[in-house]
Design a protein around this motif. Structure first.
Motif, PDB file in Angstrom:
ATOM      1  N   SER A 222      -7.533   3.425  -4.338  1.00  0.00           N
ATOM      2  CA  SER A 222      -6.387   3.854  -4.838  1.00  0.00           C
ATOM      3  C   SER A 222      -6.026   3.164  -6.348  1.00  0.00           C
ATOM      4  O   SER A 222      -4.952   3.636  -6.939  1.00  0.00           O
ATOM      5  CB  SER A 222      -5.065   3.929  -4.163  1.00  0.00           C
ATOM      6  OG  SER A 222      -4.704   2.743  -3.541  1.00  0.00           O
ATOM      7  N   ILE A 223      -6.706   2.370  -6.605  1.00  0.00           N
ATOM      8  CA  ILE A 223      -6.351   1.285  -7.851  1.00  0.00           C
ATOM      9  C   ILE A 223      -4.814   0.937  -7.619  1.00  0.00           C
ATOM     10  O   ILE A 223      -4.158   0.794  -8.740  1.00  0.00           O
ATOM     11  CB  ILE A 223      -6.446   1.921  -9.141  1.00  0.00           C
ATOM     12  CG1 ILE A 223      -7.812   2.881  -9.064  1.00  0.00           C
ATOM     13  CG2 ILE A 223      -6.824   1.088 -10.370  1.00  0.00           C
ATOM     14  CD1 ILE A 223      -8.176   3.584 -10.398  1.00  0.00           C
ATOM     15  N   GLY A 224      -4.523   0.657  -6.466  1.00  0.00           N
ATOM     16  CA  GLY A 224      -2.873   0.112  -6.545  1.00  0.00           C
ATOM     17  C   GLY A 224      -1.948   0.864  -6.092  1.00  0.00           C
ATOM     18  O   GLY A 224      -2.271   2.127  -5.634  1.00  0.00           O
ATOM     19  N   VAL A 225      -0.771   0.490  -6.332  1.00  0.00           N
ATOM     20  CA  VAL A 225       0.493   1.300  -5.903  1.00  0.00           C
ATOM     21  C   VAL A 225       1.359   1.455  -7.196  1.00  0.00           C
ATOM     22  O   VAL A 225       1.690   0.916  -7.896  1.00  0.00           O
ATOM     23  CB  VAL A 225       1.359   0.586  -4.846  1.00  0.00           C
ATOM     24  CG1 VAL A 225       2.412   1.297  -4.231  1.00  0.00           C
ATOM     25  CG2 VAL A 225       0.101   0.197  -3.728  1.00  0.00           C
ATOM     26  N   SER A 226       2.106   2.561  -7.079  1.00  0.00           N
ATOM     27  CA  SER A 226       2.906   2.859  -8.097  1.00  0.00           C
ATOM     28  C   SER A 226       3.967   1.870  -8.248  1.00  0.00           C
ATOM     29  O   SER A 226       4.369   1.440  -7.779  1.00  0.00           O
ATOM     30  CB  SER A 226       3.568   4.219  -7.804  1.00  0.00           C
ATOM     31  OG  SER A 226       4.724   4.563  -8.669  1.00  0.00           O
ATOM     32  N   LYS A 227       3.844   1.492  -9.839  1.00  0.00           N
ATOM     33  CA  LYS A 227       5.093   0.502 -10.000  1.00  0.00           C
ATOM     34  C   LYS A 227       6.517   1.214  -9.839  1.00  0.00           C
ATOM     35  O   LYS A 227       7.561   0.203  -9.508  1.00  0.00           O
ATOM     36  CB  LYS A 227       5.055  -0.264 -11.424  1.00  0.00           C
ATOM     37  CG  LYS A 227       3.563  -0.943 -11.587  1.00  0.00           C
ATOM     38  CD  LYS A 227       3.361  -1.529 -12.710  1.00  0.00           C
ATOM     39  CE  LYS A 227       2.212  -2.192 -12.735  1.00  0.00           C
ATOM     40  NZ  LYS A 227       2.038  -2.815 -14.163  1.00  0.00           N
ATOM     41  N   GLU A 228       6.712   2.420 -10.118  1.00  0.00           N
ATOM     42  CA  GLU A 228       8.002   2.924 -10.102  1.00  0.00           C
ATOM     43  C   GLU A 228       8.581   2.774  -8.557  1.00  0.00           C
ATOM     44  O   GLU A 228       9.780   2.363  -8.262  1.00  0.00           O
ATOM     45  CB  GLU A 228       7.952   4.283 -10.348  1.00  0.00           C
ATOM     46  CG  GLU A 228       7.921   4.787 -12.125  1.00  0.00           C
ATOM     47  CD  GLU A 228       6.584   4.590 -12.531  1.00  0.00           C
ATOM     48  OE1 GLU A 228       6.270   4.881 -13.553  1.00  0.00           O
ATOM     49  OE2 GLU A 228       5.671   4.243 -11.582  1.00  0.00           O
TER      50      GLU A 228
ATOM     51  N   ILE B  42      -2.592   1.411   4.733  1.00  0.00           N
ATOM     52  CA  ILE B  42      -2.926  -0.082   5.216  1.00  0.00           C
ATOM     53  C   ILE B  42      -3.495  -0.084   6.478  1.00  0.00           C
ATOM     54  O   ILE B  42      -4.110  -1.124   6.583  1.00  0.00           O
ATOM     55  CB  ILE B  42      -1.148  -0.516   5.428  1.00  0.00           C
ATOM     56  CG1 ILE B  42      -1.258  -2.030   5.055  1.00  0.00           C
ATOM     57  CG2 ILE B  42      -0.662  -0.196   6.496  1.00  0.00           C
ATOM     58  CD1 ILE B  42      -1.330  -2.748   3.625  1.00  0.00           C
ATOM     59  N   PHE B  43      -3.610   0.836   7.281  1.00  0.00           N
ATOM     60  CA  PHE B  43      -4.226   0.711   8.384  1.00  0.00           C
ATOM     61  C   PHE B  43      -5.516   0.599   8.004  1.00  0.00           C
ATOM     62  O   PHE B  43      -6.393   0.110   8.629  1.00  0.00           O
ATOM     63  CB  PHE B  43      -3.720   1.968   9.270  1.00  0.00           C
ATOM     64  CG  PHE B  43      -4.796   2.011  10.784  1.00  0.00           C
ATOM     65  CD1 PHE B  43      -4.463   1.006  11.613  1.00  0.00           C
ATOM     66  CD2 PHE B  43      -5.717   2.972  10.494  1.00  0.00           C
ATOM     67  CE1 PHE B  43      -5.320   1.121  12.658  1.00  0.00           C
ATOM     68  CE2 PHE B  43      -6.332   3.258  11.938  1.00  0.00           C
ATOM     69  CZ  PHE B  43      -6.430   2.000  12.726  1.00  0.00           C
TER      70      PHE B  43
ATOM     71  N   ILE C 269      -7.965  -1.448  -1.444  1.00  0.00           N
ATOM     72  CA  ILE C 269      -6.797  -0.886  -2.061  1.00  0.00           C
ATOM     73  C   ILE C 269      -7.411  -0.406  -3.535  1.00  0.00           C
ATOM     74  O   ILE C 269      -7.119   0.437  -3.845  1.00  0.00           O
ATOM     75  CB  ILE C 269      -5.440  -1.466  -2.227  1.00  0.00           C
ATOM     76  CG1 ILE C 269      -5.137  -1.776  -0.586  1.00  0.00           C
ATOM     77  CG2 ILE C 269      -4.577  -0.811  -2.684  1.00  0.00           C
ATOM     78  CD1 ILE C 269      -3.969  -2.620  -0.295  1.00  0.00           C
ATOM     79  N   GLU C 270      -7.853  -1.520  -3.932  1.00  0.00           N
ATOM     80  CA  GLU C 270      -8.273  -1.190  -5.639  1.00  0.00           C
ATOM     81  C   GLU C 270      -9.405  -0.037  -5.699  1.00  0.00           C
ATOM     82  O   GLU C 270      -9.314   0.502  -6.587  1.00  0.00           O
ATOM     83  CB  GLU C 270      -8.975  -2.659  -5.996  1.00  0.00           C
ATOM     84  CG  GLU C 270      -7.715  -3.628  -6.198  1.00  0.00           C
ATOM     85  CD  GLU C 270      -8.261  -4.871  -6.745  1.00  0.00           C
ATOM     86  OE1 GLU C 270      -9.455  -5.134  -6.760  1.00  0.00           O
ATOM     87  OE2 GLU C 270      -7.264  -5.876  -7.094  1.00  0.00           O
ATOM     88  N   VAL C 271     -10.216  -0.172  -4.734  1.00  0.00           N
ATOM     89  CA  VAL C 271     -11.248   0.876  -4.921  1.00  0.00           C
ATOM     90  C   VAL C 271     -10.792   2.247  -4.621  1.00  0.00           C
ATOM     91  O   VAL C 271     -11.254   3.227  -5.025  1.00  0.00           O
ATOM     92  CB  VAL C 271     -12.391   0.380  -3.697  1.00  0.00           C
ATOM     93  CG1 VAL C 271     -13.432   1.416  -3.903  1.00  0.00           C
ATOM     94  CG2 VAL C 271     -13.179  -0.900  -4.396  1.00  0.00           C
TER      95      VAL C 271
ATOM     96  N   GLU D  30       0.913  -1.280   0.080  1.00  0.00           N
ATOM     97  CA  GLU D  30       0.011  -0.174  -0.100  1.00  0.00           C
ATOM     98  C   GLU D  30       0.789   1.062   0.131  1.00  0.00           C
ATOM     99  O   GLU D  30       2.120   1.283   0.159  1.00  0.00           O
ATOM    100  CB  GLU D  30      -0.849  -0.034   1.323  1.00  0.00           C
ATOM    101  CG  GLU D  30      -2.356  -0.151   0.676  1.00  0.00           C
ATOM    102  CD  GLU D  30      -3.043   1.022   0.220  1.00  0.00           C
ATOM    103  OE1 GLU D  30      -2.450   1.711  -0.478  1.00  0.00           O
ATOM    104  OE2 GLU D  30      -4.137   1.356   0.356  1.00  0.00           O
ATOM    105  N   ASN D  31      -0.024   2.513  -0.063  1.00  0.00           N
ATOM    106  CA  ASN D  31       0.771   3.759  -0.225  1.00  0.00           C
ATOM    107  C   ASN D  31       0.841   4.398   1.189  1.00  0.00           C
ATOM    108  O   ASN D  31       0.177   5.353   1.579  1.00  0.00           O
ATOM    109  CB  ASN D  31      -0.106   4.774  -1.174  1.00  0.00           C
ATOM    110  CG  ASN D  31      -0.127   4.246  -2.486  1.00  0.00           C
ATOM    111  OD1 ASN D  31       1.045   4.201  -3.121  1.00  0.00           O
ATOM    112  ND2 ASN D  31      -1.318   4.019  -2.965  1.00  0.00           N
ATOM    113  N   GLY D  32       1.730   4.069   2.153  1.00  0.00           N
ATOM    114  CA  GLY D  32       2.062   4.471   3.388  1.00  0.00           C
ATOM    115  C   GLY D  32       1.179   3.445   4.635  1.00  0.00           C
ATOM    116  O   GLY D  32       0.244   2.868   4.382  1.00  0.00           O
ATOM    117  N   SER D  33       1.589   3.924   5.785  1.00  0.00           N
ATOM    118  CA  SER D  33       0.971   3.315   6.929  1.00  0.00           C
ATOM    119  C   SER D  33      -0.411   3.584   7.084  1.00  0.00           C
ATOM    120  O   SER D  33      -1.042   2.550   7.483  1.00  0.00           O
ATOM    121  CB  SER D  33       1.837   3.637   8.118  1.00  0.00           C
ATOM    122  OG  SER D  33       2.037   4.939   8.246  1.00  0.00           O
TER     123      SER D  33
END
Length: 225
Positions: free
Chosen positions: A165-171, A63-64, A161-163, A57-60
Motif C-alpha cells: 500500500s506504500i504506507g498510510v494516509s498522512k491525513e 496489519i494482520f 506495508i510498503e509493497v 496500517e490501514n485497518g486490522s
C-alpha cells in the motif's frame, strides 16, 4: 470531542509518501507515534518504551497480513499454520495456512495463534490485544497500529506495508493523532472525569445494557445471561 479535535490541512501539505527517514516505519508521522505512546502510557495497557516499534496500517485486516508475512518464512518447506480461517485462507498464500482451532493443534511444528480480547463471538477475555481502529468510533479513518518489540519482525512488517500500500494516509494519521491527544488529555485531567472518554463509554454501554435487560425480561420471550 467536538471542536477540540478539529484540524486544518492545506492542499500543499503532506504530499510525499514518506515522512521520516530516521524512523523504521518511514511513512509513520512522528505526531501519531508520540500520541500513541502517550495514550498507552496514560491508560497503562501496553509497554511503549523506546525499544518498542509502532507500526501503522490501514485497518486490522492489513496489519494482520503484515504480521503473518513477518512471522512466516519463504524458506519453510510448507506454509506455517495459523488459527484464523477467514483472512488466512482469503489470499491462499504459500507462506501460511489455516490449520484449525489452536486448542486442537497438536503438530510438532511452528504455529501462529491469533488471540483477541474480548473474544469474538463469545466475549470472553483471553489475553491482551494491541489495537482496534474502531475503539474510538473512528473506524472510517482507517488507522490501526501494532506495538512490536522485535526489530526484525517490525522491519518485515514495514516491507509488507510498503509493497502492498506504500504506507498510510498522512491525513488519517494526523486526525488520529489529534483525537488520541484529546482522549489522553481527558484521561489525565481528574477534574474532567465526567467526560473521560473511556469512563463515558463505560457508563453509556452499561446504561444501554441495563435498559436492554429490562426490555428482554419484561417481554418473557428470551433470557439475558
Amino acid at each position: 470531542m467536538g471542536d477540540r479535535s478539529k484540524m486544518l490541512i492545506s492542499g500543499d501539505e503532506l504530499m510525499s509518501y514518506f515522512n521520516n527517514s530516521v524512523n523504521l516505519c518511514l511513512f509513520s508521522m512522528p505526531e501519531l507515534d508520540r500520541a500513541i505512546r502517550r495514550l498507552h502510557h496514560v491508560v497503562g495497557n501496553a509497554e511503549v518504551d523506546d525499544d518498542r516499534f509502532i507500526i501503522v496500517e490501514n485497518g486490522s485486516t492489513h496489519i494482520f497480513h503484515a504480521v503473518l508475512y513477518a512471522l512466516s518464512s519463504p524458506d519453510r518447506p510448507k506454509p506455517i499454520s495459523v488459527s484464523y480461517p477467514m483472512e488466512t485462507e482469503f489470499l491462499r498464500s504459500r507462506l501460511y495456512k489455516w490449520s484449525g482451532d489452536a486448542n486442537r493443534f497438536d503438530e510438532d511444528e511452528a504455529y501462529i495463534e491469533v488471540v483477541t480480547s474480548p473474544n469474538n463471538p463469545d466475549g470472553s477475555i483471553r489475553g491482551t490485544m494491541v489495537n482496534r481502529e474502531g475503539d474510538t468510533g473512528h473506524a472510517g479513518s482507517r488507522i490501526v497500529w501494532a506495538i512490536v518489540k522485535d526489530k526484525a519482525i517490525a522491519s518485515k512488517m514495514v516491507t509488507f506495508i510498503e509493497v502492498s500500500s506504500i504506507g498510510v494516509s498522512k491525513e488519517s494519521q494526523l486526525r488520529a493523532a489529534t483525537i488520541l491527544g484529546v482522549i489522553a488529555d481527558d484521561c489525565q485531567n481528574l477534574e474532567l472525569e465526567e467526560v473521560n472518554f473511556f469512563e463515558h463509554g463505560r457508563r453509556l454501554m452499561s446504561d444501554r445494557w441495563e435498559r436492554l435487560r429490562e426490555v428482554v425480561i419484561k417481554s418473557n420471550g428470551a433470557k439475558v445471561m
